[in-house]
Motif scaffolding. Structure first.
Motif, mmCIF file in Angstrom:
data_model
loop_
_atom_site.group_PDB
_atom_site.id
_atom_site.type_symbol
_atom_site.label_atom_id
_atom_site.label_comp_id
_atom_site.label_asym_id
_atom_site.label_seq_id
_atom_site.Cartn_x
_atom_site.Cartn_y
_atom_site.Cartn_z
ATOM 1 N N ALA A 266 0.710 -1.119 0.029
ATOM 2 C CA ALA A 266 -0.113 -0.016 0.052
ATOM 3 C C ALA A 266 0.929 1.373 0.032
ATOM 4 C CB ALA A 266 -0.923 -0.154 1.272
ATOM 5 N N LEU A 267 1.954 1.357 0.660
ATOM 6 C CA LEU A 267 2.981 2.289 0.740
ATOM 7 C C LEU A 267 3.577 2.566 -0.698
ATOM 8 C CD1 LEU A 267 4.402 4.748 2.395
ATOM 9 C CD2 LEU A 267 6.011 2.884 3.058
ATOM 10 N N ALA A 268 3.707 1.706 -1.322
ATOM 11 C CA ALA A 268 4.434 1.841 -2.684
ATOM 12 C C ALA A 268 3.464 2.367 -3.810
ATOM 13 C CB ALA A 268 4.941 0.434 -3.006
ATOM 14 N N ARG A 269 2.236 2.478 -3.426
ATOM 15 C CA ARG A 269 1.199 2.838 -4.338
ATOM 16 C C ARG A 269 1.072 4.268 -4.267
ATOM 17 N NH1 ARG A 269 -1.756 -2.046 -3.085
ATOM 18 N NH2 ARG A 269 -2.783 -1.109 -1.671
ATOM 19 N N ALA A 270 1.806 5.177 -3.217
ATOM 20 C CA ALA A 270 1.752 6.302 -3.029
ATOM 21 C C ALA A 270 2.518 7.165 -3.999
ATOM 22 C CB ALA A 270 2.201 6.885 -1.592
ATOM 23 N N ARG A 271 2.357 8.065 -4.686
ATOM 24 C CA ARG A 271 3.002 8.844 -5.635
ATOM 25 C C ARG A 271 4.253 9.235 -4.946
ATOM 26 N NH1 ARG A 271 0.548 14.541 -6.574
ATOM 27 N NH2 ARG A 271 -0.133 15.058 -4.493
ATOM 28 N N GLY A 272 5.596 8.869 -5.849
ATOM 29 C CA GLY A 272 6.653 9.402 -5.356
ATOM 30 C C GLY A 272 7.642 8.414 -4.556
ATOM 31 N N VAL A 273 6.995 7.354 -3.980
ATOM 32 C CA VAL A 273 7.325 6.219 -3.014
ATOM 33 C C VAL A 273 7.930 4.997 -3.877
ATOM 34 C CG1 VAL A 273 6.928 4.878 -1.184
ATOM 35 C CG2 VAL A 273 6.175 7.093 -1.200
ATOM 36 N N SER A 274 8.964 4.599 -3.731
ATOM 37 C CA SER A 274 9.434 3.507 -4.604
ATOM 38 C C SER A 274 9.217 2.466 -4.027
ATOM 39 C CB SER A 274 11.263 3.417 -4.975
ATOM 40 O OG SER A 274 11.719 3.389 -3.621
ATOM 41 N N GLU A 275 9.259 1.260 -4.777
ATOM 42 C CA GLU A 275 9.138 -0.270 -4.287
ATOM 43 C C GLU A 275 10.097 -0.351 -3.398
ATOM 44 O OE1 GLU A 275 6.829 -3.902 -3.991
ATOM 45 O OE2 GLU A 275 6.447 -2.104 -5.184
ATOM 46 N N GLY A 276 11.387 -0.026 -3.654
ATOM 47 C CA GLY A 276 12.727 -0.318 -2.618
ATOM 48 C C GLY A 276 12.167 0.212 -1.311
ATOM 49 N N PHE A 277 11.990 1.603 -1.349
ATOM 50 C CA PHE A 277 11.703 2.478 -0.169
ATOM 51 C C PHE A 277 10.745 1.608 0.742
ATOM 52 C CE2 PHE A 277 9.522 5.509 2.347
ATOM 53 C CZ PHE A 277 10.423 6.181 2.785
ATOM 54 N N ALA A 278 9.566 1.344 0.123
ATOM 55 C CA ALA A 278 8.468 0.824 0.782
ATOM 56 C C ALA A 278 8.765 -0.452 1.432
ATOM 57 C CB ALA A 278 7.158 0.613 -0.135
ATOM 58 N N ARG A 279 9.678 -1.236 0.976
ATOM 59 C CA ARG A 279 10.038 -2.412 1.360
ATOM 60 C C ARG A 279 11.287 -2.714 2.289
ATOM 61 N NH1 ARG A 279 6.365 -6.134 -0.383
ATOM 62 N NH2 ARG A 279 5.160 -5.772 -1.964
ATOM 63 N N GLY A 280 11.846 -1.518 2.510
ATOM 64 C CA GLY A 280 13.023 -1.251 3.002
ATOM 65 C C GLY A 280 12.715 -0.979 4.544
ATOM 66 N N LYS A 281 13.838 -0.793 5.317
ATOM 67 C CA LYS A 281 13.917 -0.249 6.756
ATOM 68 C C LYS A 281 13.028 0.831 6.806
ATOM 69 C CE LYS A 281 17.009 0.643 10.461
ATOM 70 N NZ LYS A 281 18.336 0.659 11.203
ATOM 71 N N SER A 282 13.244 2.049 6.138
ATOM 72 C CA SER A 282 12.684 3.150 6.114
ATOM 73 C C SER A 282 11.212 3.301 5.988
ATOM 74 C CB SER A 282 13.169 4.313 4.992
ATOM 75 O OG SER A 282 14.786 4.540 5.455
ATOM 76 N N GLY A 283 10.790 2.351 5.039
ATOM 77 C CA GLY A 283 9.192 2.227 4.814
ATOM 78 C C GLY A 283 8.722 1.360 6.029
ATOM 79 N N ALA A 284 9.530 0.585 6.677
ATOM 80 C CA ALA A 284 8.821 0.005 7.757
ATOM 81 C C ALA A 284 8.657 0.859 8.916
ATOM 82 C CB ALA A 284 9.832 -1.232 8.091
ATOM 83 N N GLY A 285 9.610 1.760 9.143
ATOM 84 C CA GLY A 285 9.599 2.785 10.105
ATOM 85 C C GLY A 285 8.353 3.623 9.986
ATOM 86 N N LEU A 286 8.268 4.035 8.726
ATOM 87 C CA LEU A 286 7.111 5.093 8.539
ATOM 88 C C LEU A 286 5.842 4.299 8.843
ATOM 89 C CD1 LEU A 286 5.834 7.503 7.532
ATOM 90 C CD2 LEU A 286 6.263 6.711 5.111
ATOM 91 N N ILE A 287 5.578 3.031 8.274
ATOM 92 C CA ILE A 287 4.307 2.345 8.418
ATOM 93 C C ILE A 287 4.155 2.189 10.065
ATOM 94 C CG2 ILE A 287 3.481 -0.064 8.223
ATOM 95 C CD1 ILE A 287 4.817 -0.085 5.491
ATOM 96 N N ALA A 288 5.169 1.947 10.508
ATOM 97 C CA ALA A 288 4.925 1.746 12.201
ATOM 98 C C ALA A 288 4.439 2.929 12.931
ATOM 99 C CB ALA A 288 6.410 1.155 12.949
#
Length: 398
Positions: A266-288
């Protein structure tokens, strides 16, 4: 100590070792003032990377290579903290922030020639170029303004360019000081230095940065998500040392706060957010962070911006206050922007007085008292010749 003014400026010296820097700073601590500038890089990092420090006095002009191996900058920190030496900057905020990060405190005492120029009537934001032309009778070679100051070795042209800044700044300061002394306004500049020398001025609270995005909504749950996402971004940008906009852009952050994604897909579907970011450590921190915001009880959600109590200010009264501001700025030869901003005029027109800087210190003497008199009907505005005239009405506001 009596000194004759030099026939010409001293030749700039490149400082790359600790012993030379210590000797330089020892000499500069015998001076009444020292001019200071920096060159730094920040395009690819959150924290500014200090590359060069320029220092100038009557006898010394030095370019300190802050990236030189094993260079101990402690003597520079001691110079900047020495209360007997005035530190002169132009547009000091970024330089001061760098020194605060490096040495744990701001330089003091301090004199900012940009602020001083506004007090002396050189306009709302006098450029350094214009002050050098007008007060130092020189021009600035802009060829190296966008140099890569982190590249080594520094070229002779870069060294000359960097040194010229503090050489010209010395003359600009002396001219402004003479002018402000003749007008008894040095204390006005000293008042303005209070905010510039306060460390809190330069410290960002991650939990309040969301307010800069100025969201237009009454949805407090959305505001909680935005607060959490913006705070996470600020801390993460600091941790990985990248600009906040490079980590997640503002428009992406607003969309993420609105949709509150619960997983990487779901995070990767936001504009400007890459798949790698969403599935990485930074993406996990933002989701938390968003998950925590989602679970907040209603009483922990951000409050909506408070509306100004009472009726909206009269546009006509605001307009009169603007005329008064322009008239007082013209009368005293001071930049109107330095006296009051639009928000303060709105608050004055709405009947507020508490917490307004325009009603403190030199601003109150120059503009604030008359603004209060105009608001209460004790003062009227007229025209005499080509100037606005202030007319006491004799009206008792009671």
């Amino acid at each position: 100590m009596n000194r004759r003014s030099p026939v010409s400026d001293p030749d700039p010296v490149l400082i790359t070792d600790s012993a030379s820097l210590a000797a330089l700073c020892a000499r500069l601590r015998e001076e009444p003032f020292v001019t200071v500038d920096t060159e730094f890089m920040r395009e690819r990092t959150y924290w500014p990377e200090l590359c060069v420090v320029q220092l100038g006095s009557e006898r010394d002009v030095a370019v300190v290579d802050a990236l030189a191996p094993e260079l101990d900058l402690a003597p520079l920190g001691e110079l900047l903290a020495d209360p007997s030496v005035l530190k002169v900057f132009h547009a000091a905020r970024q330089d001061v922030e760098i020194f605060l990060l490096r040495f744990g405190d701001t330089p003091r005492p301090m004199f900012d020639t940009q602020v001083a120029a506004m007090v002396a009537g050189f306009g709302d934001q006098a450029s350094y170029d214009s002050l050098v032309r007008g007060l130092a009778g020189a021009s600035i070679d802009k060829a190296h303004r966008f140099s890569d100051w982190a590249a080594r070795p520094l070229s002779p042209a870069q060294i000359a360019y960097a040194a010229a800044d503090v050489t010209h700044l010395r003359r600009v300061y002396l001219a402004l000081k003479e002018r402000l002394e003749s007008e008894n306004r040095l204390d006005w500049v000293a008042e303005e230095m209070g905010a510039l020398t306060t460390p809190a001025t330069y410290r960002t609270d991650p939990d309040t940065v969301w307010e800069r995005l100025r969201p237009r909504t009454n949805n407090r749950r959305f505001l909680a998500a935005l607060r959490a996402a913006a705070a996470w971004r600020e801390r993460e940008a600091q941790r990985v040392n990248v600009p906040r906009q490079r980590l997640v852009r503002d428009e992406s952050l607003l969309e993420i706060a609105a949709t509150m994604p619960q997983d990487a897909a779901a995070l990767a579907r936001a504009r400007g957010v890459s798949e790698g970011f969403a599935r990485g450590k930074s993406g996990a921190g933002l989701i938390a962070a968003l998950a925590e915001a989602r679970e907040l009880p209603d009483d922990a959600l951000p409050e909506l911006p408070r509306e100004r109590s009472g009726p909206n200010p009269s546009p006509a009264l605001v307009a009169l206050l603007k005329v008064l501001l322009a008239a007082k700025a013209e009368e005293h030869g001071v930049a109107a922007k330095l006296l009051a901003n639009g928000e303060e005029l709105d608050r004055l027109a709405a009947g507020e007085s508490d917490g307004l800087s325009v009603l403190t210190g030199w601003r109150r003497r120059v503009f604030g008292e008359d603004a209060l008199a105009l608001r209460s009907g004790r003062l009227a505005l007229g025209v005499q010749g080509k100037r606005v005239r202030l007319i006491p009405t004799g009206q008792d506001p009671r």
